[in-house]
Motif scaffolding. Structure first.
Motif, PDB file in Angstrom:
ATOM      1  N   ALA A 194      -6.627   1.211   5.736  1.00 43.51           N
ATOM      2  CA  ALA A 194      -5.830   2.214   5.031  1.00 43.51           C
ATOM      3  C   ALA A 194      -6.051   3.625   5.566  1.00 43.51           C
ATOM      4  O   ALA A 194      -5.103   4.404   5.689  1.00 43.51           O
ATOM      5  CB  ALA A 194      -6.138   2.169   3.539  1.00 43.51           C
ATOM      6  N   TYR A 195      -7.298   3.943   5.917  1.00 44.40           N
ATOM      7  CA  TYR A 195      -7.629   5.339   6.208  1.00 44.40           C
ATOM      8  C   TYR A 195      -7.862   5.670   7.679  1.00 44.40           C
ATOM      9  O   TYR A 195      -7.869   6.843   8.040  1.00 44.40           O
ATOM     10  CB  TYR A 195      -8.880   5.750   5.411  1.00 44.40           C
ATOM     11  N   LEU A 246       0.827  -1.217   0.000  1.00 43.37           N
ATOM     12  CA  LEU A 246       0.000   0.000   0.000  1.00 43.37           C
ATOM     13  C   LEU A 246       0.858   1.263   0.000  1.00 43.37           C
ATOM     14  O   LEU A 246       0.639   2.183  -0.788  1.00 43.37           O
ATOM     15  CB  LEU A 246      -0.897   0.008   1.246  1.00 43.37           C
ATOM     16  N   ARG A 256      -4.812  -4.418  -1.594  1.00 45.08           N
ATOM     17  CA  ARG A 256      -6.243  -4.573  -1.346  1.00 45.08           C
ATOM     18  C   ARG A 256      -6.567  -6.019  -0.984  1.00 45.08           C
ATOM     19  O   ARG A 256      -7.348  -6.275  -0.063  1.00 45.08           O
ATOM     20  CB  ARG A 256      -7.032  -4.113  -2.577  1.00 45.08           C
ATOM     21  N   HIS A 305       1.572   4.018  -2.984  1.00 47.31           N
ATOM     22  CA  HIS A 305       1.273   5.432  -2.796  1.00 47.31           C
ATOM     23  C   HIS A 305       2.443   6.303  -3.249  1.00 47.31           C
ATOM     24  O   HIS A 305       2.257   7.282  -3.976  1.00 47.31           O
ATOM     25  CB  HIS A 305       0.938   5.697  -1.331  1.00 47.31           C
ATOM     26  N   HIS A 345     -10.862  11.169   3.386  1.00 47.70           N
ATOM     27  CA  HIS A 345     -11.676  10.093   3.947  1.00 47.70           C
ATOM     28  C   HIS A 345     -12.104  10.423   5.371  1.00 47.70           C
ATOM     29  O   HIS A 345     -13.266  10.281   5.739  1.00 47.70           O
ATOM     30  CB  HIS A 345     -10.885   8.788   3.921  1.00 47.70           C
ATOM     31  N   LEU A 355      -1.080  -1.860  -5.553  1.00 51.09           N
ATOM     32  CA  LEU A 355      -2.341  -1.503  -4.904  1.00 51.09           C
ATOM     33  C   LEU A 355      -3.281  -2.713  -4.898  1.00 51.09           C
ATOM     34  O   LEU A 355      -3.965  -2.970  -3.908  1.00 51.09           O
ATOM     35  CB  LEU A 355      -2.983  -0.308  -5.624  1.00 51.09           C
ATOM     36  N   GLU A 413     -10.667  -3.045   3.968  1.00 46.20           N
ATOM     37  CA  GLU A 413      -9.400  -2.509   3.424  1.00 46.20           C
ATOM     38  C   GLU A 413      -9.322  -1.002   3.679  1.00 46.20           C
ATOM     39  O   GLU A 413      -8.252  -0.470   4.024  1.00 46.20           O
ATOM     40  CB  GLU A 413      -9.300  -2.806   1.915  1.00 46.20           C
ATOM     41  N   ASP A 414     -10.451  -0.310   3.539  1.00 43.03           N
ATOM     42  CA  ASP A 414     -10.445   1.135   3.756  1.00 43.03           C
ATOM     43  C   ASP A 414     -10.307   1.485   5.233  1.00 43.03           C
ATOM     44  O   ASP A 414      -9.661   2.477   5.582  1.00 43.03           O
ATOM     45  CB  ASP A 414     -11.710   1.768   3.163  1.00 43.03           C
ATOM     46  N   GLU A 452      -1.817  13.219   4.036  1.00 41.20           N
ATOM     47  CA  GLU A 452      -2.312  13.464   2.677  1.00 41.20           C
ATOM     48  C   GLU A 452      -3.274  12.350   2.239  1.00 41.20           C
ATOM     49  O   GLU A 452      -4.340  12.607   1.702  1.00 41.20           O
ATOM     50  CB  GLU A 452      -1.123  13.523   1.717  1.00 41.20           C
ATOM     51  N   MET A 453      -2.864  11.116   2.513  1.00 41.04           N
ATOM     52  CA  MET A 453      -3.644   9.972   2.045  1.00 41.04           C
ATOM     53  C   MET A 453      -5.004   9.893   2.734  1.00 41.04           C
ATOM     54  O   MET A 453      -6.008   9.570   2.109  1.00 41.04           O
ATOM     55  CB  MET A 453      -2.868   8.680   2.318  1.00 41.04           C
TER      56      MET A 453
END
Lengths: 315, 95, 255
Positions: free
Chosen positions: C76-77, C24, C58, C28, C247, C54, C72-73, C242-243
């Motif tokens: 990640a977030y 991941l 995932r 990025h 979200h 990516l 997954e989100d 930033e990433m």
């Protein structure tokens, strides 16, 4: 073969809706017009990577990130297909890039607008790609073979681009109130510039007649613009978003939607270089090119060394 | 930067077993390895090919009897009729 | 992404997540090159690698996250700096094209050894993910090698820049082969290879390419580490900011 015979053969080819190929004789004006148009199209794809690529690192889900990365990658690819087509007419990619960097070749003015929010990416997918497709499908039947073939390849890949934009807007429009507002705000800013993508009104378009006679242009600016509006209105209704034109109304007599007056002074300003992002787009492009020179030179130096070694071996 | 720095290559792809290689376009690369690598990314991203050929445009000898070119032109054996594809010696201007 | 089953244990889940984090975060970094690469063909190539990684991320994060009901989100977030378990190598800034290619060479050669071994993992899901990924990564190795050869053995400038890049990135390579408690446990379970066991083959491959590229292996004692334990470089916080920002600004929203 004498000049009149060459012209006659060319005219006959165009008249029979045939394809002109790279080794055919062609009028200098035809060649120059095509170089200009194809190069502009290629530059647009490359420059277009910037406003959309602006949101890759901030994409709000991994799925959207993958979709956007793939879309921007496709755009780079489309640029290359088009440079390839233009090169068959006698201008190298290097020359075209130099002219772009010097401001002497253009790209679609739509990409001089910023993408300040995530919803802008979705709006571009729906409206800008939609307008591009409306323009591009007729070009798959353009009289110049390499350009027509590049357009067929591009159109095949393009359908996913517009669909993902529409899908993203649906999600935003039907999402939270903040998301809906973000989507509506983006539409408000992208609608009119998208209409301008089709170029000036027909009676203000001096090159159109010749381009049509040469089989480069198949439909007029206004015809394509009208087609686009007619497609978008029902789609906007499905999206639950309002197009920012109070004069948009169905005209039963014409069988088309009437729409409001476009402010062409904005278009002229952006064309002249005074849009919000003109300078930034070119500066970014030039910086990538200049910063990458040492890499390209390294590759060339390595290739030269390998070739020299082969010669020495053979000797 | 001269054309000689990153020469032009023509790309041919065989889309599936049992079919011919078909010309799909061109790209710039410093050497054959890079040309093949670039061709894979550019022309077979959607798994459209089982085999790729890359050939320097300058190495192609062409004839196109149906295309209305003059057989007496010096460029008659090149894929494109315009001067870009011929290496011009350094320092020669106005060519 | 449908999963046939969740990981058998928290350990296996944690292992999948650390491999997913590697992919991941490096993906990025690579995506930052969009519209900035040295030539348009490289914009396409780097995006290709970023997309492959990516996709791996995932699959791995979805699988690993399913053990604790996280998507997954979510992973990640919504995790913070100290909860990410990627290698520090993956989060290094792109720098010049030379730095990016050196990082890619070292990492992809490692991933290739890793996934080849994982194809025979006792965990069926990891084996399946590895089977698909190993083909992608073989190409990443080829791409990076091709460039390292040209940058190392190109011009004097490119050689100097690439040697400098190698000096800068090399210390971060050691973490790939460090055996921590989780790694040892995973190896005991037959689920994954012991990281230290991958190094000899990796070194052989990397050394071969670097030598052919006229580059010198750095002679350096420094071995920064910590990524697997959630200790990252200072730049990592900015990457996450930033990433994750958009979200996190819309909690619960779907995109």
């Amino acid at each position: 073969m004498d000049a009149t015979r060459q012209q006659a053969d060319f005219d006959a080819l165009i008249a029979s809706d045939g394809r002109v190929e790279p080794r055919d004789w062609m009028p200098e004006g035809y060649r120059k017009t095509l170089i200009r148009q194809i190069a502009q199209h290629a530059h647009s794809e490359i420059i277009g990577m910037q406003p959309e690529g602006n949101w890759i690192t901030r994409a709000p889900s991994l799925r959207r990130k993958a979709i956007l990365l793939a879309k921007v990658q496709d755009e780079a690819g489309h640029g290359l297909y088009l440079y390839s087509a233009a090169e068959t007419l006698g201008m190298s990619r290097e020359e075209m890039l130099d002219l772009l960097h010097a401001g002497r070749q253009r790209y679609s003015s739509i990409f001089n607008y910023p993408t300040p929010t995530w919803a802008d990416v979705a709006a571009i997918g729906w409206l800008v790609d939609g307008a591009a497709i409306t323009n591009q499908v007729p070009l798959t039947r353009c009289s110049y073979g390499p350009y027509a073939r590049a357009m067929i390849r591009i159109c095949k890949e393009e359908s996913f681009h517009q669909r993902q934009g529409f899908e993203s807007l649906m999600q935003l429009s039907n999402g939270t109130p903040e998301q809906h507002e973000m989507a509506q705000d983006a539409i408000n800013r992208w609608w009119w510039p998208s209409l301008m993508m089709f170029g000036p009104p027909d009676d203000d378009s001096p090159n159109s007649a010749q381009s049509t006679a040469w089989g480069i242009k198949r439909f007029s600016n206004d015809e394509l613009r009208q087609r686009f509006v007619d497609i978008c209105v029902p789609q906007a209704e499905t999206l639950g978003l309002t197009l920012p034109d109070p004069d948009l109304v169905w005209n039963a007599e014409r069988g088309h939607y009437d729409y409001g007056v476009i402010d062409w002074t904005e278009f002229q300003q952006v064309l002249k270089g005074n849009g919000p992002c003109n300078r930034q787009r070119i500066a970014t492009r030039r910086r990538a090119h200049d910063d990458g020179a040492w890499v390209r030179e390294a590759a060339a130096a390595y290739a030269a060394k390998q070739q020299a070694a082969t010669v020495t071996e053979a000797a | 930067m001269s054309t000689a720095l990153t020469p032009l290559w023509e790309v041919f792809v065989r889309p599936a077993r049992g079919t011919n290689h078909v010309h799909v376009g061109s790209l710039h690369a410093a050497d054959a390895t890079l040309a093949l690598q670039n061709a894979r990314d550019l022309y077979t991203r959607r798994n459209e090919g089982v085999s790729i050929w890359v050939v320097r445009s300058a190495d192609i000898t062409a004839s196109s009897p149906e295309e209305k070119d003059s057989f007496f032109e010096p460029s008659a054996d090149k894929p494109y009729r315009h001067p870009t594809f011929y290496t011009i010696p350094e320092g020669v201007e106005h060519l | 992404m449908t999963q046939s089953s969740a990981p058998a244990s928290a350990e296996v889940a944690g292992y999948a997540i650390r491999l997913g984090d590697d992919a991941l975060i490096l993906s990025h970094r690579l995506s930052e090159w969009s519209a900035h690469a040295p030539q348009i063909e490289e914009d396409i190539a780097l995006a290709n690698i970023a997309l492959d990684l990516l996709g791996q991320a995932r699959s791995l994060l979805t699988y690993g996250g399913s053990f604790s009901g996280r998507s997954e989100d979510d992973l990640a977030y919504l995790r913070e700096e100290r909860q990410f378990t990627n290698l520090q190598l993956a989060e290094l800034e792109n720098g010049t094209f030379a730095v990016t290619m050196v990082r890619q060479l070292l990492f992809s050669c490692y991933q290739h050894e890793l996934y080849r071994d994982l194809e025979s993992s006792r965990d069926a899901q990891l084996a399946a993910i590895a089977a698909k990924a190993v083909k992608e990564v073989a190409y990443h190795v080829e791409h990076a090698s091709t460039w390292i050869l040209r940058l190392g053995d190109g011009t004097e400038l490119s050689h100097d820049r690439t040697q400098a890049a190698l000096e800068g990135v090399w210390p971060y390579s050691h973490e790939m082969f460090a055996d921590d408690e989780l790694a040892r446990r995973i190896a005991d379970l037959g689920v994954g290879p012991l990281p230290s066991g991958l190094r000899p083959a990796w070194l052989g491959t990397v050394q071969g390419i670097l030598t052919e590229a006229t580059l010198t292996l750095p002679d350096d004692d420094w071995k920064p580490t910590g990524g697997r334990a959630g200790l990252h470089t200072e730049g990592f916080g900015y990457l996450l900011a930033e990433m994750q920002h958009l979200h996190r600004s819309h909690p619960g929203a779907r995109w």
